[in-house]
Design a protein around this motif. Structure first.
Motif, mmCIF file in Angstrom:
data_model
loop_
_atom_site.group_PDB
_atom_site.id
_atom_site.type_symbol
_atom_site.label_atom_id
_atom_site.label_comp_id
_atom_site.label_asym_id
_atom_site.label_seq_id
_atom_site.Cartn_x
_atom_site.Cartn_y
_atom_site.Cartn_z
ATOM 1 N N ARG A 199 0.709 -1.563 -0.084
ATOM 2 C CA ARG A 199 0.067 -0.532 0.528
ATOM 3 C C ARG A 199 0.837 1.683 0.617
ATOM 4 N NH1 ARG A 199 -2.452 1.285 5.033
ATOM 5 N NH2 ARG A 199 -0.746 1.334 6.442
ATOM 6 N N ASP A 200 1.736 1.184 1.153
ATOM 7 C CA ASP A 200 2.830 2.127 1.325
ATOM 8 C C ASP A 200 3.576 2.472 -0.328
ATOM 9 O OD1 ASP A 200 1.493 2.957 3.312
ATOM 10 O OD2 ASP A 200 2.868 2.496 4.640
ATOM 11 N N ILE A 265 -10.082 5.606 4.202
ATOM 12 C CA ILE A 265 -9.328 4.401 3.578
ATOM 13 C C ILE A 265 -8.285 4.176 4.446
ATOM 14 C CG2 ILE A 265 -7.904 5.839 1.806
ATOM 15 C CD1 ILE A 265 -8.266 4.192 -0.486
ATOM 16 N N GLY A 266 -8.071 2.581 3.773
ATOM 17 C CA GLY A 266 -6.310 2.398 4.547
ATOM 18 C C GLY A 266 -6.917 1.711 6.010
ATOM 19 N N GLN A 309 -8.122 12.006 4.635
ATOM 20 C CA GLN A 309 -8.411 10.605 5.209
ATOM 21 C C GLN A 309 -9.700 9.600 5.266
ATOM 22 O OE1 GLN A 309 -4.621 9.050 7.186
ATOM 23 N NE2 GLN A 309 -4.069 11.218 5.265
ATOM 24 N N SER A 359 7.670 7.444 16.270
ATOM 25 C CA SER A 359 7.833 7.245 15.139
ATOM 26 C C SER A 359 7.729 6.084 14.392
ATOM 27 C CB SER A 359 9.081 8.664 14.568
ATOM 28 O OG SER A 359 10.585 7.655 15.263
ATOM 29 N N GLU A 363 0.178 1.881 12.664
ATOM 30 C CA GLU A 363 -0.702 1.922 12.058
ATOM 31 C C GLU A 363 -1.519 1.648 10.904
ATOM 32 O OE1 GLU A 363 -2.560 1.085 14.667
ATOM 33 O OE2 GLU A 363 -1.252 2.321 16.485
ATOM 34 N N MET B 1 1.386 6.026 0.382
ATOM 35 C CA MET B 1 0.522 7.309 1.821
ATOM 36 C C MET B 1 1.504 7.167 3.209
ATOM 37 S SD MET B 1 -3.126 6.359 1.990
ATOM 38 C CE MET B 1 -3.210 5.705 0.401
ATOM 39 N N THR B 2 1.307 8.024 3.438
ATOM 40 C CA THR B 2 2.127 8.451 4.703
ATOM 41 C C THR B 2 1.475 8.719 5.677
ATOM 42 O OG1 THR B 2 2.404 10.817 4.243
ATOM 43 C CG2 THR B 2 4.189 9.310 3.542
ATOM 44 N N TYR B 3 1.990 8.027 6.832
ATOM 45 C CA TYR B 3 1.003 8.216 7.596
ATOM 46 C C TYR B 3 1.869 9.518 9.145
ATOM 47 C CZ TYR B 3 -2.063 5.419 6.153
ATOM 48 O OH TYR B 3 -3.563 4.865 5.251
ATOM 49 N N ALA B 5 3.226 10.667 12.015
ATOM 50 C CA ALA B 5 3.576 9.435 13.220
ATOM 51 C C ALA B 5 2.250 10.797 14.673
ATOM 52 C CB ALA B 5 5.248 10.746 14.111
ATOM 53 N N PRO B 6 1.850 10.118 15.310
ATOM 54 C CA PRO B 6 0.942 10.643 16.790
ATOM 55 C C PRO B 6 1.517 12.056 17.045
ATOM 56 C CG PRO B 6 0.889 8.612 16.356
ATOM 57 C CD PRO B 6 1.457 7.993 15.388
#
Lengths: 364, 456
Positions: A199-200, A265-266, A309, A359, A363, B1-3, B5-6
């Protein structure tokens, strides 16, 4: 703060939270399964639609959100699932077993079709799946025994409407449960890590040794089976297929995309949320006529523009909440051998400063 | 897709709490969904809903009638007169109806299927299980009627439907001599309304008796194509031969091969039941490709007043179609004796009818309520489902939509209405209208003029 040194870290798959989720999830499912005994069957039969919507959204999200395959041809499997009920019903199975047997058969068909579909990528893949769906419809309506262009009713069916609603309810709930549990464990497995890496960045995943096409093919077949099961539930609830062009309608794909985009999504939670939103809107506003579609469209535009998102994605970014732990994080393991003068026996990472651990978190 | 960091990771205890809270909220959302369908109904429903019965006990004796019609979507043409029709009907039922000396209030719940068969089925299920309607009605095309009939038969709910060829409802829905309709009564003409009446009009002119047909691959087309119960045996009995180029898909953009087949076979008569846009395409292409039949009697596409004016170059001039209702038809409403001409005048003068042209479907939709009223009155107990269905069996009455006779139908639970032949023409002041060119099976219908050949 301890640096992440190879050999001094462990991968935390959030096991404790998984256990919590399993317990709560089991409770919710048992409660839903018992719901027909508490509420009137009339009430619970209304939830059947919600269940198959969540199933469809989850299946599409597995495809697009995790394996990067944007399909607009899932209606092929919905329709096949519905018609599969007739085929196996004619062979002497009861409609509910037919639904399950048909879904396996459709998994095989989807496996074969994947070799055709996977020759295409991106936008071409999307159009290709649509073409496949249309071709499947054209083939199905050539069969007079399946009612040709007229649709068909289920002939051998439980006469008692209450029992029929109950069985359909349980089938829908069972399918939903299987879909969610299957997705959860799939994404927590080795395969799940592979999928999230695809996916990434598909190229990077391939470079790291992930068998991309195998992973995609598994997801493609699973999503087809889920769609087929949802289709058979639709067929059972409608007591047949009233119009082949409806059961093979591309609007199913449109609604799947809508639910997944709205929800997020995702993520596993997003499609559930999206399906609930769509279901509630359908329940309350679908009698508004054309304005209903306008409202749906405006909602979709607003969410894509302002919450790219999805709603769940936005919620998660804001409050850091997760229902289904499919991610993992790398945490440092405190080891007594290392000299640690500044941080004596820090067992739990300081939540404020543990940026390294955070970091390294992924998820689903 | 990047997420990203919390911002900070939370202690696991707090996370768990969040998890629990969120799952609870999902469960709550599930529960909250339930009564939603009830909310937009009316208060009387909650009284009836609690006991699981048919809403017949207690002080509020309200008869609930569900009405499912395609108010939006591709089938809107059938229902654009419904707002006016429903206002007339609601006025009729305003004081309730009296059955064996007891007066019952009547509540009509109208629902829009969005021209979607699945939605129609869902609505039927919702009306049956949640609203617990005492009688469910549906109208306009097998795509709306069949899903509703399926739900009614499965749930054992009295059902009254109209405006779909009865063969498509009976045989298309999987019913037949071995499996009759148990809870449903349906009235409309069937294939015989075309197959017995079209030849009467064709007989008026000189042709080679070759009929080219347009039968799409849908419910109607399938019913017409059936070799035993379809259209072919009916017109063959009158000495005509059918040239069937095969089933095509609705929405076809290119009719060249079909037109070529008709030319090769020397077809001089066109018949069929294409959807409106397909017929416009076919007819335009036929003109371009030099196919010039002498007569065209086309169902479905020409039923509505908007189709013919939309055909370019006035090619709609002279098209004929089987019709079941018009201003001169000798019918009258059982409510108040309204005749077709009066109905059309009232409709045109009403605010609901503003900007609309009357169409043939509306009076039959209204006739559903006329039949329902008489059936309910005859049942003795409107909440006794068996009695209500049995009461419909004995109905033979005049309505605004025609004579509805369930006692002598071609199949149990089916009543047929007669048809005549209409032909479109453009008046001198540029308006489109159709006139009766053959009385067909309609008794006492005045014929305006004989059928005229198409002019090319």
């Amino acid at each position: 703060m301890e640096p992440l040194v190879p050999g001094q870290v462990r991968v935390d798959r959030l096991r404790r939270r998984m256990i919590t989720v399993q317990i709560i999830g089991a409770g919710v499912i048992v409660a839903l399964a018992m719901a027909p005994y508490v509420f009137e069957p009339a009430v619970t039969s209304q939830w059947i639609k919600l269940f198959y919507l969540i199933t469809l959204a989850t299946a599409w999200n597995l495809l697009a959100g995790f394996a990067g395959m944007v399909s607009v041809g899932q209606q092929a499997y919905i329709g096949l699932g519905a018609y599969g009920v007739f085929v196996f019903n004619d062979l002497g199975l009861d409609p509910y077993s037919s639904a399950l047997v048909a879904s396996v058969a459709i998994g095989v068909i989807a496996f074969a079709l994947s070799f055709v579909a996977f020759r295409l990528r991106g936008g071409y893949f999307a159009i290709g799946t649509w073409v496949i769906a249309e071709a499947v419809r054209q083939i199905v309506i050539r069969f007079d025994s399946l009612g040709a262009g007229r649709g068909r009713g289920i002939e051998d069916y439980t006469a008692d409407p209450v029992m029929r609603n109950l069985f359909t309810y349980w089938l829908a709930l069972g399918i939903l449960t299987a879909t969610l549990i299957g997705s959860l464990f799939l994404l927590r497995s080795c395969m799940g890590v592979a999928l999230q890496s695809i996916r990434d960045n598909e190229l990077a995943a391939r470079a790291l040794g992930v068998d991309v096409s195998r992973a995609k093919r598994i997801v493609f077949v699973l999503a087809a089976v889920m769609a087929a099961l949802a289709g058979s539930v639709i067929c059972l609830q409608q007591i047949g297929v009233q119009s082949p062009s409806q059961i093979f309608s591309v609007s199913f794909s449109a609604f799947m995309i809508f639910m997944v985009l709205i929800g997020g999504i995702g993520t596993l939670e997003g499609p559930i949320l999206g399906a609930i939103i769509y279901y509630v809107m359908d329940l309350w506003f679908s009698q508004m006529g054309l304005w209903y579609l306008v409202v749906l469209g405006v909602l979709a535009i607003a969410v894509t523009l302002f919450l790219p998102q999805g709603i769940w994605g936005a919620l998660r970014a804001r409050f850091d909440i997760t229902l289904f732990p499919v991610g993992h994080r790398v945490v440092a393991v405190p080891h007594p051998a290392a000299p640690a003068p500044a941080a004596p026996a820090v067992r739990a990472p300081d939540p404020q400063n543990d940026t390294t651990a955070a970091s390294a978190t992924t998820e689903g | 897709m990047t997420y990203p960091a919390p911002f900070r990771s939370l202690a696991s205890g707090r996370r768990r709490a969040v998890v629990i809270a969120a799952s609870a909220s999902v469960a709550f959302a599930l529960a909250a969904c339930t009564p939603a369908g009830v909310d937009d109904a009316d208060p009387s429903d909650s009284a009836a809903g609690g006991d699981g019965g048919s809403g017949g006990d207690g002080a509020t004796e309200t008869i609930t009638i569900g009405y499912i019609a395609p108010a939006t979507g591709t089938l809107t043409g059938f229902t654009d007169g419904d707002p006016y029709m429903l206002s007339v009907v609601r006025e009729q039922f305003a004081d309730g109806i009296t059955i064996d000396g007891t007066t019952y209030a009547v509540e009509i719940i109208d629902r829009d299927s969005g021209s979607d068969a699945a939605k129609a089925g869902e609505l039927a299920q919702e009306l049956i299980t949640e609203e617990q309607v005492d009688l469910l009605m549906a109208t306009s095309t097998p795509e709306t009627v069949n899903p509703v009939v399926a739900q009614c038969e499965a749930h054992g709910t009295p059902c009254l439907t109209a405006n779909a060829p009865w063969q498509a409802v009976v045989f298309g829905g999987g019913f037949g001599p071995d499996k009759p309709l148990e809870w449903t009564h349906h009235f409309f003409f069937g294939i015989e309304g075309f197959g017995d009446v079209d030849p009467l009009a064709w007989d008026q002119v000189e042709t080679n008796k070759k009929v080219g047909v347009l039968w799409p691959n849908d419910s109607d087309g399938g019913a017409f194509r059936d070799p035993d119960t379809g259209y072919t045996p009916l017109v063959e009995a009158h000495g005509y031969t059918v040239v069937d180029p095969g089933a095509y898909e609705n929405g076809t953009a290119d009719f060249t091969s079909i037109i070529q087949t008709f030319k090769d076979e020397g077809v001089e008569i066109i018949s069929g039941i294409p959807i409106p846009p397909d017929f416009v395409t076919f007819w335009t292409q036929a003109a371009q490709q030099g196919f010039e039949p002498k007569v065209a009697t086309v169902g479905k596409a020409l039923f509505f007043p908007t189709t013919v004016p939309s055909i370019p170059d006035d090619l709609g001039e002279g098209l004929a179609f089987a019709t079941w209702w018009g201003p001169t038809f000798p019918y009258e409403s059982s409510f108040d004796g309204t005749t077709p001409q009066e109905w059309i005048d009232d409709f045109s003068a009403s605010p609901e009818g503003e900007g609309l042209v009357w169409n043939q479907a509306t009076p039959l939709n209204g006739a559903l309520f006329e039949v329902a009223k008489v059936g309910l009155e005859a049942s003795g107990d409107p909440f006794d489902k068996e009695a209500l269905v049995a009461a419909f069996d004995d109905i033979n009455m005049m309505t605004l939509g025609g004579q509805i006779d369930f006692t002598s139908g071609p199949f149990p639970g089916i009543a047929t209405i007669p048809t005549a032949m209409g032909q479109w023409e453009k008046t001198d002041d540029g308006e489109w209208e159709w006139v009766v060119v053959d009385a067909g099976t309609v008794p006492d219908l005045p014929v305006d003029r004989p059928l005229e050949l198409l002019e090319w």
